[in-house]
Design a protein around this motif. Structure first.
Motif, PDB file in Angstrom:
ATOM      1  N   ALA A 159       0.840  -1.198   0.000  1.00  0.00           N
ATOM      2  CA  ALA A 159       0.000   0.000   0.000  1.00  0.00           C
ATOM      3  C   ALA A 159       0.872   1.245   0.000  1.00  0.00           C
ATOM      4  CB  ALA A 159      -0.903   0.005   1.231  1.00  0.00           C
ATOM      5  N   ILE A 160       0.477   2.217  -0.825  1.00  0.00           N
ATOM      6  CA  ILE A 160       1.171   3.502  -0.868  1.00  0.00           C
ATOM      7  C   ILE A 160       0.154   4.606  -0.609  1.00  0.00           C
ATOM      8  CG2 ILE A 160       2.538   5.109  -2.228  1.00  0.00           C
ATOM      9  CD1 ILE A 160       3.531   2.825  -3.879  1.00  0.00           C
ATOM     10  N   PRO A 161       0.280   5.339   0.504  1.00  0.00           N
ATOM     11  CA  PRO A 161      -0.606   6.486   0.721  1.00  0.00           C
ATOM     12  C   PRO A 161      -0.431   7.512  -0.398  1.00  0.00           C
ATOM     13  CG  PRO A 161       0.536   5.888   2.742  1.00  0.00           C
ATOM     14  CD  PRO A 161       1.176   5.094   1.638  1.00  0.00           C
ATOM     15  N   PHE A 162      -1.521   8.128  -0.809  1.00  0.00           N
ATOM     16  CA  PHE A 162      -1.453   9.125  -1.878  1.00  0.00           C
ATOM     17  C   PHE A 162      -0.391  10.184  -1.594  1.00  0.00           C
ATOM     18  CE2 PHE A 162      -5.747   8.985  -4.317  1.00  0.00           C
ATOM     19  CZ  PHE A 162      -5.669   7.603  -4.385  1.00  0.00           C
ATOM     20  N   SER A 163      -0.295  10.613  -0.330  1.00  0.00           N
ATOM     21  CA  SER A 163       0.596  11.718   0.013  1.00  0.00           C
ATOM     22  C   SER A 163       2.066  11.391  -0.208  1.00  0.00           C
ATOM     23  CB  SER A 163       0.386  12.128   1.469  1.00  0.00           C
ATOM     24  OG  SER A 163       0.744  11.071   2.333  1.00  0.00           O
TER      25      SER A 163
END
Length: 240
Positions: free
Chosen positions: A140-144
């Motif tokens: 998972a990669i946070p948008f930020s």
């Protein structure tokens, strides 16, 4: 998570940096940290950099950590602040500037890591996350944390704020719908999507980013990219 450490003791500064590096390695999370040895340097940096978490030593020559926090709170009410001190006498005053936590020196893994766990998990819950699959692994990669995407030869590269690059098989179109629904993202070229959160400047020559990489803006996309960037900046100032 982008972190600033403000501490006048070089040994303590290095110690906290080593703990953050260890946390990043053990938990496999994306974080970056920048060190400052006085409050004025940290305040000066805020005109060009954004941080999610600040570690502030309370007793520093010149501006104290409390004074620095008050100035920061006048500009940004949301950034998280953790005070560092060898005495608990400032605990009450620290909460007046809405501190997230208060750590007594010497800082230990047992004290620091649970706080980072809570902050990181809360951030993941509060913001959208992009799930990528590569070589049988899903992450998972946070948008930020995404600075920009680039597609080349059916490979999509995700350039992250911590300097890492994630590469997956596919097309830019596989991610356009989800990313472009967020006003922080814009397609600047048929092969690029950028996150305005990490953009320093947009010109006809291209876009400069926080990780010192420059990406192109096609002639057809230049005007709409500038307009979208302006709207994004205004929306951010209104939220603050």
């Amino acid at each position: 998570m982008r972190i600033a450490i403000c501490e006048d003791n070089e040994q303590e500064l290095a110690h906290i940096g080593s703990l953050l590096t260890r946390y990043q390695q053990e938990h496999k999370v994306a974080l970056t940290f920048t060190s400052f040895n006085c409050g004025s340097l940290l305040l000066d940096s805020l005109s060009n950099h954004t941080f999610d978490l600040l570690f502030l030593d309370i007793l520093m020559p010149g501006m104290t950590g409390i004074s620095v926090a008050k100035e920061i709170r006048s500009r940004n009410k949301n950034v998280k602040i953790i005070f560092l001190t060898s005495s608990s006498e400032f605990a009450v005053e620290s909460y007046r500037v809405n501190a997230t936590n208060y750590l007594l020196k010497p800082i230990t893994k047992e004290d620091l890591f649970p706080i980072l766990d809570n902050l990181y998990l809360n951030d993941l819950k509060q913001e959208p996350v992009l799930y990528l699959k590569s070589e049988g692994n899903i992450f998972a990669i946070p948008f930020s944390e995404i600075v920009y995407l680039e597609v080349m030869n059916r490979r999509v590269r995700f350039y992250l704020i911590n300097g890492a690059i994630r590469e997956v098989f596919g097309y830019l179109a596989d991610y356009e719908t989800k990313l472009l629904a967020n006003q922080a993202f814009a397609k600047t070229h048929r092969s690029y999507i950028v996150n305005f959160q990490h953009v320093r400047e947009i010109s006809s020559k291209g876009i400069s980013t926080d990780i010192n990489r420059h990406i192109p803006v096609s002639r057809n996309c230049y005007t709409q990219t500038k307009v979208a960037f302006t709207k994004y900046l205004f929306s951010e100032s209104e939220e603050e």
